[in-house]
Design an enzyme around this catalytic site. Structure first.
Site, mmCIF file in Angstrom:
data_model
loop_
_atom_site.group_PDB
_atom_site.id
_atom_site.type_symbol
_atom_site.label_atom_id
_atom_site.label_comp_id
_atom_site.label_asym_id
_atom_site.label_seq_id
_atom_site.Cartn_x
_atom_site.Cartn_y
_atom_site.Cartn_z
ATOM 1 N N LYS A 158 0.799 -1.228 0.000
ATOM 2 C CA LYS A 158 0.000 0.000 0.000
ATOM 3 C C LYS A 158 0.830 1.275 0.000
ATOM 4 O O LYS A 158 0.302 2.353 -0.267
ATOM 5 C CB LYS A 158 -0.970 -0.025 1.174
ATOM 6 C CG LYS A 158 -2.102 -0.998 0.945
ATOM 7 C CD LYS A 158 -2.902 -0.585 -0.271
ATOM 8 C CE LYS A 158 -4.119 -1.438 -0.487
ATOM 9 N NZ LYS A 158 -4.983 -0.904 -1.527
ATOM 10 N N SER A 193 -2.851 -12.684 3.979
ATOM 11 C CA SER A 193 -3.275 -12.579 2.572
ATOM 12 C C SER A 193 -2.184 -13.140 1.661
ATOM 13 O O SER A 193 -2.486 -13.692 0.601
ATOM 14 C CB SER A 193 -3.661 -11.145 2.189
ATOM 15 O OG SER A 193 -2.530 -10.348 1.935
HETATM 16 N N1 PMP Z 1 -3.283 -7.928 1.155
HETATM 17 C C1 PMP Z 1 -3.209 -7.047 2.164
HETATM 18 C C2 PMP Z 1 -2.573 -7.476 3.441
HETATM 19 C C3 PMP Z 1 -3.743 -5.749 2.011
HETATM 20 O O1 PMP Z 1 -3.681 -4.881 3.028
HETATM 21 C C4 PMP Z 1 -4.355 -5.388 0.789
HETATM 22 C C5 PMP Z 1 -4.932 -4.028 0.619
HETATM 23 N N2 PMP Z 1 -6.147 -3.854 1.305
HETATM 24 C C6 PMP Z 1 -4.426 -6.350 -0.228
HETATM 25 C C7 PMP Z 1 -3.869 -7.607 -0.012
HETATM 26 C C8 PMP Z 1 -5.172 -6.090 -1.509
HETATM 27 O O2 PMP Z 1 -4.677 -5.037 -2.278
HETATM 28 P P1 PMP Z 1 -5.652 -4.216 -3.228
HETATM 29 O O3 PMP Z 1 -6.352 -3.197 -2.382
HETATM 30 O O4 PMP Z 1 -4.742 -3.567 -4.220
HETATM 31 O O5 PMP Z 1 -6.632 -5.145 -3.851
#
Ligand code: PMP
Length: 291
Positions: free
Chosen positions: A33, A255
């Site tokens: 991010k 994630s």
């Molecule tokens: N994994 C994590 C740990 C995140 O914080 C985010 C962002 N919310 C994402 C994946 C997904 O990224 P995006 O917002 O670009 O879909």
């Protein structure tokens, strides 16, 4: 140099012969991010939409808040972060240490976080960075993450079979897809979402533990471009993230565990000819209380 001068240009790690992962923990605040926070703030400064001392507000599951809080500290802005109260304590602590103020909404209630952000931004004249619908989110990943991936995968294989990842805003997915599919038109785009909250698959929104993805809506994702949606449970994502730590020395969050597991399952089932790419989105330190 400032911390934000070191955002991006992250390494591509080899998970196995067929799976490679972009190591986004290398960004200064520890997640992917940092890219959009820097891109959006640079754009606002260029267009004179932000002056030193101004207040910025965003709704986030955490990493966006941490990234904007870092930028705000670096550049002299105030930062307000609206987020569901069930996000990990470590994330909240990081934001507070960067000097941001957190405004809580109910557990898992992303829609409320977004509507409250909009109300407060209008009422107080705060700068709303609007990550869930800001076109700069996709543009940032198309011009940075996606281009880096194109260059890095060229050294490994001319055949990119699939790009597989979970989505929060969907900015990473759509931006990288735009860049990658120009040179790899046959590449498949595969989404990963929490089994407890399969909203992209048309199911009910539910509370889950894969913070950062599957937050309640598909936002920037163009579902017409998504070939398949894979469901991964919080427990399986956790087990896979822990195995990455213990067996590969890769210290990442849930994630990332979900992304790697989803990609491995897809590779096993589809036996693709080329390589597959995924994303390691953030550092594991912000999940001690959840692991
Ligand atoms: N994994 C994590 C740990 C995140 O914080 C985010 C962002 N919310 C994402 C994946 C997904 O990224 P995006 O917002 O670009 O879909």
């Amino acid at each position: 140099m400032r911390p934000s001068d070191f955002v991006g240009n992250t390494p591509l790690l080899k998970i196995n012969d067929r799976l490679y992962a972009k190591f986004e923990t290398y960004n200064p605040s520890g997640s992917i991010k940092d890219r959009i926070a820097t891109y959006i703030i640079n754009d606002a400064e260029k267009n004179k939409n932000l002056q030193k001392g101004d207040t910025i507000i965003e709704a986030t599951s955490g990493n966006t808040g941490i990234a904007f809080a870092m930028l705000a500290a670096e550049r002299g802005y105030k930062m307000k972060i609206v987020m569901p109260c069930n996000m990990s304590e470590e994330r909240k602590q990081m934001m507070r240490l960067f000097g941001a103020e957190i405004i809580d909404v109910d557990a898992g209630d992303f829609d409320r976080a977004i509507s409250l952000r909009d109300e407060l931004a209008i009422k107080n004249g705060w700068f709303n960075t609007n990550q869930f619908s800001n076109p700069l989110n996709i543009e940032c990943h198309e011009k940075t993450t996606g281009v880096e991936l194109l260059n890095q995968t060229k050294n490994i294989s001319n055949n990119l079979s699939a790009f597989i990842l979970g989505t929060g805003t969907g900015g990473t997915m759509m931006g990288c897809y735009n860049a990658l599919s120009k040179e790899h038109p046959e590449m498949k785009l595969i989404a990963v979402e929490p089994a407890e909250s399969p909203v992209m698959s048309g199911g009910e929104h539910g509370v889950h533990g894969i913070q950062g993805i599957g937050d309640g809506s598909k936002f920037l994702v163009d579902l017409k471009k998504v070939e398949e949606i894979l469901l991964v449970s919080t427990e399986d994502a956790k087990v896979r993230a822990k195995a990455l730590m213990r067996e590969n020395g890769i210290f990442v969050g849930l994630s990332s565990g979900a992304n790697v597991l989803g990609a491995e399952r897809w590779i096993k089932k589809n036996n693709p000819e080329g390589i597959v790419v995924t994303i390691l989105s953030d550092r594991g330190e912000r999940y001690f209380s959840c692991l």
